[in-house]
Design an enzyme around this catalytic site. Structure first.
Site, PDB file in Angstrom:
ATOM      1  CE  LYS A  13      38.786  34.259  37.648  1.00  0.00           C
ATOM      2  NZ  LYS A  13      40.106  34.362  38.203  1.00  0.00           N
ATOM      3  NE  ARG A  80      38.324  35.466  44.175  1.00  0.00           N
ATOM      4  CZ  ARG A  80      38.434  36.350  43.205  1.00  0.00           C
ATOM      5  NH1 ARG A  80      37.493  36.480  42.311  1.00  0.00           N
ATOM      6  NH2 ARG A  80      39.478  37.110  43.101  1.00  0.00           N
ATOM      7  NE  ARG A 114      46.642  41.003  36.099  1.00  0.00           N
ATOM      8  CZ  ARG A 114      45.681  40.297  36.692  1.00  0.00           C
ATOM      9  NH1 ARG A 114      44.836  39.584  35.963  1.00  0.00           N
ATOM     10  NH2 ARG A 114      45.598  40.261  37.997  1.00  0.00           N
ATOM     11  NE  ARG A 148      44.151  43.320  39.212  1.00  0.00           N
ATOM     12  CZ  ARG A 148      43.351  42.271  39.144  1.00  0.00           C
ATOM     13  NH1 ARG A 148      42.795  41.946  37.993  1.00  0.00           N
ATOM     14  NH2 ARG A 148      43.108  41.527  40.192  1.00  0.00           N
ATOM     15  NE  ARG A 159      45.085  38.837  43.383  1.00  0.00           N
ATOM     16  CZ  ARG A 159      45.772  39.230  42.297  1.00  0.00           C
ATOM     17  NH1 ARG A 159      46.980  39.742  42.410  1.00  0.00           N
ATOM     18  NH2 ARG A 159      45.229  39.107  41.120  1.00  0.00           N
TER      19      ARG A 159
HETATM   20  P1  AMP Z   1      39.942  39.506  40.502  1.00  0.00           P
HETATM   21  O1  AMP Z   1      39.922  40.684  39.580  1.00  0.00           O
HETATM   22  O2  AMP Z   1      38.862  38.499  40.223  1.00  0.00           O
HETATM   23  O3  AMP Z   1      41.316  38.893  40.630  1.00  0.00           O
HETATM   24  O4  AMP Z   1      39.578  40.085  41.961  1.00  0.00           O
HETATM   25  C1  AMP Z   1      40.386  41.064  42.580  1.00  0.00           C
HETATM   26  C2  AMP Z   1      40.054  41.171  44.053  1.00  0.00           C
HETATM   27  O5  AMP Z   1      38.683  41.542  44.231  1.00  0.00           O
HETATM   28  C3  AMP Z   1      40.220  39.894  44.871  1.00  0.00           C
HETATM   29  O6  AMP Z   1      41.562  39.674  45.270  1.00  0.00           O
HETATM   30  C4  AMP Z   1      39.306  40.202  46.065  1.00  0.00           C
HETATM   31  O7  AMP Z   1      39.920  41.124  46.943  1.00  0.00           O
HETATM   32  C5  AMP Z   1      38.142  40.923  45.412  1.00  0.00           C
HETATM   33  N1  AMP Z   1      37.055  40.010  44.976  1.00  0.00           N
HETATM   34  C6  AMP Z   1      36.702  39.733  43.676  1.00  0.00           C
HETATM   35  N2  AMP Z   1      35.673  38.877  43.649  1.00  0.00           N
HETATM   36  C7  AMP Z   1      35.362  38.596  44.936  1.00  0.00           C
HETATM   37  C8  AMP Z   1      34.399  37.759  45.559  1.00  0.00           C
HETATM   38  N3  AMP Z   1      33.548  36.999  44.834  1.00  0.00           N
HETATM   39  N4  AMP Z   1      34.367  37.716  46.923  1.00  0.00           N
HETATM   40  C9  AMP Z   1      35.212  38.455  47.660  1.00  0.00           C
HETATM   41  N5  AMP Z   1      36.167  39.244  47.151  1.00  0.00           N
HETATM   42  C10 AMP Z   1      36.250  39.331  45.793  1.00  0.00           C
END
Ligand code: AMP
Length: 202
Positions: A13, A80, A114, A148, A159
């Site tokens: 993404k 989400r 990653r 990360r 996740r």
């Molecule tokens: P990502 O980089 O999109 O994988 O997001 C990393 C982390 O950020 C996720 O595992 C959540 O802890 C938090 N996060 C990102 N976007 C959201 C969202 N829309 N709502 C709640 N938590 C989020």
């Protein structure tokens, strides 16, 4: 154009959202990136465990970012869950939802490979691509690459579970605007598939 990119962790993404946003000259908003910059302890802990941030907090952060967008945007990581989608509907109209479709097995494989350069904010993958020229070293600043914090086995499981239970119901919510892309193709082919599905010349 106002787009949402949706898909499991590791589906590409972020990579695709960056490329398409550049091509269409619109803003890429990654809620994960926004949150990783935060000093708030509650946010940091939730991130490390792979848990979602409370909706109200997330929506308030996002509103500030949307206000800055003049030409349009790609939301990467938001909404989400259904509650977030309903709140977004009250703020703005979305044109299309792009689903990056990959299996859990492929997602896990990619997340384990990653690596990021915290200095340059560039992402690599030592199992798939883009691979760094030298093992574990950034091509640009030559610093050591890192995993990360939330790409550990426990957080990956949490996740992916959150994706299937809370985020996947959005596919039905947005069914009339949904474009499904095979995310297991090479990066350039995925970019082309997205652009051609959006009616852009490739
Ligand atoms: P990502 O980089 O999109 O994988 O997001 C990393 C982390 O950020 C996720 O595992 C959540 O802890 C938090 N996060 C990102 N976007 C959201 C969202 N829309 N709502 C709640 N938590 C989020």
């Amino acid at each position: 154009m106002k787009l949402i990119f949706i898909g499991p962790q590791g589906s590409g993404k972020g990579t695709q959202a960056k490329a398409i946003a550049r091509k269409l000259a619109i803003t890429h908003i990654s809620t994960g990136e926004l949150l990783r910059k935060s000093d708030n302890e509650e946010i940091k802990q939730a991130l490390n465990k792979g848990e979602l941030i409370p909706d109200e907090l997330m929506i308030n952060l996002l509103k500030g970012e949307l206000d800055k967008c003049e030409r349009g945007f790609i939301l990467d990581g938001f909404p989400r869950n259904i509650n977030q989608a309903e709140k977004l509907d009250n703020i703005t109209d979305i044109d299309k939802i792009i689903l990056m479709d990959i299996s859990d097995e492929e997602a896990i494989r990619r997340l384990q490979g990653r690596r990021i350069c915290k200095q340059c904010n560039v992402e690599y993958n030592i199992i798939t691509s883009p691979r760094p020229e030298q093992d574990e070293i950034c091509d640009f600043c030559h610093n050591k690459l890192e995993k990360r914090e939330d790409d550990n086995e426990e957080a990956i499981k949490t996740r992916l579970k959150a994706y299937h239970n809370k985020t996947e119901p959005l596919l039905a919510y947005y069914k009339d605007k949904l474009i499904k892309i095979n995310g297991e193709q090479p990066i350039k082919q995925v970019t082309q598939a997205i652009l051609s599905n959006l009616g852009m010349l490739v």
